[in-house]
Scaffold this motif. Sequence first.
Motif, short mmCIF file in Angstrom:
data_model
loop_
_atom_site.label_atom_id
_atom_site.label_comp_id
_atom_site.label_asym_id
_atom_site.label_seq_id
_atom_site.Cartn_x
_atom_site.Cartn_y
_atom_site.Cartn_z
N PHE A 83 0.95 -1.24 -0.07
CA PHE A 83 -0.12 0.07 -0.14
C PHE A 83 0.71 1.13 0.12
O PHE A 83 0.32 2.40 -0.12
CB PHE A 83 -0.95 -0.11 1.06
CG PHE A 83 -0.21 0.31 2.44
CD1 PHE A 83 0.18 1.46 2.98
CD2 PHE A 83 -0.06 -0.56 3.59
CE1 PHE A 83 0.88 1.81 4.23
CE2 PHE A 83 0.71 -0.42 4.71
CZ PHE A 83 0.98 0.79 4.99
N LYS A 146 6.43 14.31 18.47
CA LYS A 146 5.68 13.01 18.30
C LYS A 146 6.52 12.29 17.24
O LYS A 146 6.26 12.54 16.13
CB LYS A 146 4.17 13.52 17.81
CG LYS A 146 3.29 12.56 17.83
CD LYS A 146 2.12 12.77 17.43
CE LYS A 146 2.06 13.26 15.95
NZ LYS A 146 0.60 13.92 15.47
N GLY A 181 0.36 7.73 15.44
CA GLY A 181 -0.48 6.19 15.46
C GLY A 181 -0.28 5.63 14.30
O GLY A 181 -1.02 4.57 14.15
N GLY A 182 0.63 5.74 13.52
CA GLY A 182 0.95 5.20 12.10
C GLY A 182 1.29 3.67 12.31
O GLY A 182 1.72 3.18 13.44
N GLY A 183 1.25 2.81 11.29
CA GLY A 183 1.50 1.48 11.22
C GLY A 183 0.71 0.49 11.70
O GLY A 183 0.61 -0.70 11.46
N GLU A 185 -2.39 0.33 10.33
CA GLU A 185 -3.03 -0.27 9.14
C GLU A 185 -4.37 -0.95 9.33
O GLU A 185 -5.16 -0.32 9.71
CB GLU A 185 -2.14 -1.16 8.35
CG GLU A 185 -0.56 -0.59 8.29
CD GLU A 185 -0.19 0.84 8.06
OE1 GLU A 185 -1.27 1.62 7.76
OE2 GLU A 185 1.02 1.35 7.98
N ASN A 220 -1.13 7.92 19.66
CA ASN A 220 -2.49 7.92 18.81
C ASN A 220 -2.47 6.64 18.18
O ASN A 220 -1.80 5.97 18.28
CB ASN A 220 -2.12 9.08 17.82
CG ASN A 220 -2.31 10.46 18.31
OD1 ASN A 220 -2.75 10.65 19.15
ND2 ASN A 220 -1.68 11.23 17.63
N ILE A 255 -7.38 8.07 14.49
CA ILE A 255 -7.26 8.68 13.00
C ILE A 255 -7.58 7.84 11.85
O ILE A 255 -6.76 6.87 11.72
CB ILE A 255 -6.08 9.16 12.83
CG1 ILE A 255 -5.38 10.11 13.88
CG2 ILE A 255 -5.97 10.31 11.61
CD1 ILE A 255 -4.10 10.18 14.42
N GLN A 260 -4.75 6.01 -0.42
CA GLN A 260 -4.69 6.56 -1.54
C GLN A 260 -3.87 5.72 -2.64
O GLN A 260 -2.57 5.17 -2.12
CB GLN A 260 -3.75 7.68 -1.45
CG GLN A 260 -4.22 8.65 -0.39
CD GLN A 260 -5.23 9.48 -0.78
OE1 GLN A 260 -5.56 10.03 -1.52
NE2 GLN A 260 -6.45 9.26 0.33
N LYS A 295 -9.85 12.15 14.94
CA LYS A 295 -9.20 13.06 14.16
C LYS A 295 -9.52 12.93 12.48
O LYS A 295 -9.44 11.89 11.98
CB LYS A 295 -7.59 12.92 14.35
CG LYS A 295 -6.72 14.01 13.53
CD LYS A 295 -5.35 13.58 13.56
CE LYS A 295 -4.85 14.11 15.04
NZ LYS A 295 -3.02 14.07 14.89
N ILE A 327 1.76 10.45 1.98
CA ILE A 327 0.50 10.38 1.22
C ILE A 327 0.38 10.99 0.07
O ILE A 327 -0.17 10.58 -0.98
CB ILE A 327 -0.64 10.78 2.35
CG1 ILE A 327 -0.44 10.41 3.86
CG2 ILE A 327 -2.00 10.25 1.99
CD1 ILE A 327 -0.93 8.91 4.16
N ALA A 330 1.65 8.95 -2.73
CA ALA A 330 0.39 7.99 -3.24
C ALA A 330 -0.72 8.77 -3.76
O ALA A 330 -1.77 8.19 -3.92
CB ALA A 330 0.08 7.22 -2.04
O1 V47 Z 1 0.63 4.23 9.11
C1 V47 Z 1 1.21 5.06 3.99
C2 V47 Z 1 -0.31 5.77 5.88
C3 V47 Z 1 0.54 6.25 7.84
C4 V47 Z 1 -0.35 5.39 2.51
O2 V47 Z 1 -0.62 10.07 15.19
C5 V47 Z 1 -0.96 5.73 3.78
O3 V47 Z 1 -1.21 11.97 14.91
C6 V47 Z 1 -3.03 6.26 2.80
O4 V47 Z 1 0.23 7.56 11.09
N1 V47 Z 1 -2.59 5.93 1.72
C7 V47 Z 1 1.27 7.35 8.52
N2 V47 Z 1 -2.21 5.96 3.69
C8 V47 Z 1 0.60 8.52 8.92
C9 V47 Z 1 0.22 8.39 10.17
C10 V47 Z 1 -0.60 9.71 11.04
C11 V47 Z 1 -0.87 10.72 10.24
C12 V47 Z 1 -1.22 11.83 10.85
C13 V47 Z 1 -1.41 12.09 12.17
C14 V47 Z 1 -0.89 10.82 12.88
C15 V47 Z 1 -0.84 11.06 14.51
C16 V47 Z 1 -0.31 9.91 12.27
O5 V47 Z 1 0.54 6.70 6.48
C17 V47 Z 1 0.81 4.78 7.84
C18 V47 Z 1 -0.08 4.42 6.66
O6 V47 Z 1 -1.37 4.23 7.32
N3 V47 Z 1 0.03 5.73 4.56
N4 V47 Z 1 0.77 4.89 2.54
C19 V47 Z 1 -1.46 5.41 1.24
N5 V47 Z 1 -1.05 5.13 0.22
#
Ligand code: V47
Length: 368
Positions: A83, A146, A181-183, A185, A220, A255, A260, A295, A327, A330
Amino acid sequence: MEKLLNNFDSLCLDQNLMSIKEKILTNQRLDLDDAEVIMTSNDINSVGMLAQYKKFSKDGAKIYFVVNRHINPSNVCAISCKFCAFGKKKGSSDSYEMTIDEILSLLNDDLKEVHIVGGLHPDWKFEKYLEIVKEVKNAVPEAHIKAFTAVEIDWFSQISGFSFEKVISKLMKAGVDALPGGGAEIFAPETRKKICSPKTTGESWLKIHEVAHKLGLPSNATILYGHLESIYDVIDHLSQLRNLQDKTSGFLAFIPVLFQPYNTRLKDTKPFPFSYDLKVHALARLFLDNFPHIKAYWITLGEKAAQITFHYGVSDADGTIISEKIIHDAGAKSEVGHTRDFFVKMIKDAGYIPVERDALYNELKIYA
Ligand code: V47
């Protein structure tokens, strides 16, 4: 606030939502069947009214935002998830690595939050990441840091040989104030395998956040939706997060991140209708009764769609970001960043009260 549901019974088109309304009014927890009713309902207006009621019972008409900046020190990544369009192989022509000076040149004293995440660099030592945090903290001591998703924490543990506890303690000592909060999925193993098989498992993601919370580090949580998942995967994801939050109370915000497809190996996923985005946000507010904030990630939704989610239980608009890359690689169509004034206007235009916050949701200014 009760007025928000005054007309509910006469406007409700889906009688299955009536018992959910009773639960919301009497502060009872929704169960998995309720979540299914919400996700399969065609009565998006009634779902929104319920989520809005829940949001108002927590925060009134406030919508929070933060003056923040994203920094991605490198896109070199040892793994490749289907992804993701951001991660690049070491040595490829579109890979990059920032120096400390380049990172520091992105900072200014107005920032209240610095959000640092990147690829799993095959050569960088854990000490390099600690140095980045220390240097950023030293340069902007008033800003919260963060930094690093649970996937990166897992990687740091592997490359250093340290336990999750030790990695997180060292990051906290260096200056990390919260985990992003990423990862996360999608936790459901079958679907996770299809979109990001080499990545940290859902179980490890949850374990790392549990360890962080126990050490006093808030975090998050995200969900990546709009790819191959079923509504049962979404409900399972929320349920696992709600269970962990019952144990630790360490989550600040949830969140939803809309997938994308451009430049990814999941290009052929079919688009979902906008009502699905609205239901995911509304369900999050209604089901995650123990999460302080939901969020709207305007980067993936787009600015106008994010404004609309304010009517579906959202209480946070993220922030200025200044320059988003992960993002946009993507194909995200939103701007890469916005000003403080943009958020004040965007939130007011939607009929809400803008509240500037820091990374820990301390209120810095109410724009009444
Ligand atoms: O975990 C990567 C996402 C995330 C794609 O904690 C994609 O406040 C959509 O975690 N299409 C990272 N998403 C972003 C994230 C985040 C963003 C804003 C605020 C906070 C917070 C955390 O980006 C990854 C993944 O899910 N990601 N590729 C994609 N093609």
